[in-house]
Design a protein around this motif. Structure first.
Motif, short mmCIF file in Angstrom:
data_model
loop_
_atom_site.label_atom_id
_atom_site.label_comp_id
_atom_site.label_asym_id
_atom_site.label_seq_id
_atom_site.Cartn_x
_atom_site.Cartn_y
_atom_site.Cartn_z
N ASP A 1 12.03 1.42 -8.18
CA ASP A 1 11.91 2.78 -8.70
C ASP A 1 11.46 3.80 -7.66
OD1 ASP A 1 12.61 1.64 -11.13
OD2 ASP A 1 10.53 1.35 -11.73
N PRO A 2 12.24 4.02 -6.61
CA PRO A 2 11.84 5.04 -5.64
C PRO A 2 11.95 6.44 -6.26
CG PRO A 2 14.02 4.19 -5.13
CD PRO A 2 13.49 3.36 -6.25
N ARG A 3 10.93 7.28 -6.03
CA ARG A 3 10.95 8.67 -6.48
C ARG A 3 11.53 9.50 -5.35
NH1 ARG A 3 9.63 12.25 -9.97
NH2 ARG A 3 8.53 10.87 -11.39
N LEU A 4 12.69 10.14 -5.61
CA LEU A 4 13.39 10.95 -4.62
C LEU A 4 12.96 12.40 -4.80
CD1 LEU A 4 16.89 9.36 -5.17
CD2 LEU A 4 15.18 8.72 -3.49
N ARG B 1 13.50 13.05 0.72
CA ARG B 1 12.68 11.93 1.18
C ARG B 1 12.29 11.10 -0.03
NH1 ARG B 1 7.14 12.56 0.43
NH2 ARG B 1 6.55 14.60 -0.39
N VAL B 2 11.77 9.91 0.23
CA VAL B 2 11.23 9.06 -0.83
C VAL B 2 9.73 9.36 -0.91
CG1 VAL B 2 10.87 6.71 -1.62
CG2 VAL B 2 12.97 7.30 -0.40
N ALA B 3 9.29 9.93 -2.03
CA ALA B 3 7.90 10.36 -2.18
C ALA B 3 7.02 9.23 -2.69
CB ALA B 3 7.83 11.55 -3.13
N ALA B 4 7.57 8.34 -3.49
CA ALA B 4 6.78 7.25 -4.05
C ALA B 4 7.71 6.11 -4.42
CB ALA B 4 6.00 7.72 -5.28
N ALA B 5 7.14 4.93 -4.54
CA ALA B 5 7.87 3.73 -4.96
C ALA B 5 6.83 2.69 -5.29
CB ALA B 5 8.82 3.25 -3.86
N ALA C 1 0.82 -1.21 0.00
CA ALA C 1 0.00 0.00 0.00
C ALA C 1 0.86 1.27 0.00
CB ALA C 1 -0.93 0.01 1.21
N ARG C 2 1.94 1.31 0.79
CA ARG C 2 2.80 2.49 0.91
C ARG C 2 4.27 2.08 0.92
NH1 ARG C 2 -0.05 7.51 1.71
NH2 ARG C 2 2.07 8.18 1.96
N PRO C 3 4.81 1.59 -0.20
CA PRO C 3 6.20 1.11 -0.19
C PRO C 3 7.24 2.19 0.12
CG PRO C 3 5.34 1.17 -2.42
CD PRO C 3 4.20 1.47 -1.51
N GLU C 4 6.93 3.46 -0.16
CA GLU C 4 7.91 4.53 0.09
C GLU C 4 8.23 4.68 1.59
OE1 GLU C 4 3.84 6.40 -0.07
OE2 GLU C 4 4.92 5.00 -1.31
N ARG C 5 7.35 4.23 2.45
CA ARG C 5 7.59 4.32 3.89
C ARG C 5 8.67 3.34 4.36
NH1 ARG C 5 1.67 4.86 6.75
NH2 ARG C 5 1.14 6.87 5.84
#
Length: 180
Positions: free
Chosen positions: A122-125, A173-177, A85-89
């Motif tokens: 693919d983490p969005r930084l 921070r990591v905003a999305a992944a 659900a929230r991989p960026e966390r």
């Protein structure tokens, strides 16, 4: 502060050398180093005390950044449903550094550690750039690749594009992944 970090070790070296010489050639006119035992005590005080003083006054940039804490093996990994659900966390950034290239773009270097039990891709930084505490814009880019469970991705010179204004600080921070 910069001058103190250069001069203090040199003074410490000179004082330690002089105190060491006085151990073998005590000076009767100076009560502190009148006997070999007193001279040895003075040498140890100068050598050890000066070393502590040099260590305490060194700049904070020289201190290595702490490594991120990974989930201990004894502790259960996060629920896979939460990770999906929230991989960026579950991606922790460490030793992130922002530099400016000749064109004025923000280049990001550092590492990202996966603290979950699933692969994260693919983490969005996203970095908020600041100039003396005031916002200078936000820049963002995707670090292509997959971070295995408990693994680390090292990225170097990822171009995040230009900031809205001049900057001297950043918070990333990591905003999305996406979970794989």
């Amino acid at each position: 502060m910069q001058a103190a970090t250069i001069v203090l070790p040199l003074l410490w070296l000179a004082a330690s050398s002089a105190a060491f010489v006085l151990v073998f050639r005590p000076n009767a006119r100076w009560p502190v180093v009148a006997t070999p035992a007193r001279a040895l005590a003075a040498f140890l005080a100068v050598f050890l005390g000066g070393g502590v003083l040099v260590a305490v006054t060194r700049p904070k940039e020289d201190v290595p950044a702490p490594t991120p804490r990974l989930a201990p093996a004894a502790r259960a990994l996060p629920d896979p449903a939460q990770v999906r659900a929230r991989p960026e966390r579950f991606v922790v950034l460490d030793r992130v550094r922002a530099d400016r290239n000749e064109a004025g773009d923000v280049l990001l270097t550092g590492g990202a550690t996966n603290v979950s039990g699933l692969a994260i891709a693919d983490p969005r930084l996203t970095c908020r750039m600041t100039k003396a505490g005031a916002s200078a814009g936000t820049v963002s880019a995707v670090a292509q690749g997959v971070i295995p469970p408990g693994g680390k991705m090292i990225f170097a010179a990822i171009n995040l594009g230009p900031a809205a204004g001049p900057w001297d600080g950043w918070t990333c921070r990591v905003a999305a992944a996406r979970a794989s």
